[in-house]
Enzyme design. Structure first.
Site, PDB file in Angstrom:
ATOM      1  N   ARG A  37       0.828  -1.208   0.000  1.00 50.70           N
ATOM      2  CA  ARG A  37       0.000   0.000   0.000  1.00 50.70           C
ATOM      3  C   ARG A  37       0.860   1.256   0.000  1.00 50.70           C
ATOM      4  O   ARG A  37       0.564   2.228  -0.691  1.00 50.70           O
ATOM      5  CB  ARG A  37      -0.961   0.021   1.190  1.00 50.70           C
ATOM      6  CG  ARG A  37      -2.037  -1.042   1.107  1.00 50.70           C
ATOM      7  CD  ARG A  37      -2.935  -1.031   2.334  1.00 50.70           C
ATOM      8  NE  ARG A  37      -2.132  -1.253   3.526  1.00 50.70           N
ATOM      9  CZ  ARG A  37      -2.328  -0.663   4.702  1.00 50.70           C
ATOM     10  NH1 ARG A  37      -3.314   0.201   4.866  1.00 50.70           N
ATOM     11  NH2 ARG A  37      -1.559  -0.923   5.732  1.00 50.70           N
ATOM     12  N   ASN A  56      -6.126  -2.704   2.553  1.00 49.98           N
ATOM     13  CA  ASN A  56      -6.138  -4.158   2.675  1.00 49.98           C
ATOM     14  C   ASN A  56      -7.569  -4.637   2.824  1.00 49.98           C
ATOM     15  O   ASN A  56      -8.375  -4.010   3.517  1.00 49.98           O
ATOM     16  CB  ASN A  56      -5.345  -4.601   3.908  1.00 49.98           C
ATOM     17  CG  ASN A  56      -3.856  -4.417   3.749  1.00 49.98           C
ATOM     18  OD1 ASN A  56      -3.335  -4.371   2.641  1.00 49.98           O
ATOM     19  ND2 ASN A  56      -3.159  -4.319   4.861  1.00 49.98           N
TER      20      ASN A  56
END
Length: 109
Positions: A37, A56
């Site tokens: 990320r 996520n």
């Protein structure tokens, strides 16, 4: 079967006549707990002009939503599929649509 230009293929799936688009991508593989990320955010900021997030999901995937110009979103998608990403990307599924707005910058959730 030869290699397909992923940017051209992605552009073909984008809404007709849309200069600003929304890309929603779901990335499968070993993409959680490896900085995926953070690197996605860094690449979105490097490309510039993109707003959205990377988060996520409970099933192990990472969802990426990016809004911005067509070329920038296509570049981010190309990086998700073929870039030097942390972890291991087994596949990416994407949907192109019209932007919804409401994002300030590019966040990790």
């Amino acid at each position: 079967m030869g290699e397909v230009d992923t940017r051209a293929a992605a552009a073909a799936r984008q809404p007709e006549g849309a200069d600003v688009v929304r890309l929603t991508a779901w990335v499968r593989g070993r993409v959680q707990g490896v900085g995926f990320r953070w690197f996605t955010r860094a690449n979105a900021l490097r490309i510039g002009g993109l707003a959205g997030f990377a988060r996520n999901l409970d099933d192990g995937r990472v969802q990426v939503v990016a809004e911005g110009d067509r070329a920038g979103c296509a570049e981010l998608l190309d990086w998700l599929r073929h870039g030097d990403t942390p972890g291991r990307v087994d596949g990416v599924t994407e949907i192109w649509s019209v932007p919804r707005g409401g994002y300030e910058g590019f966040d990790m959730r």
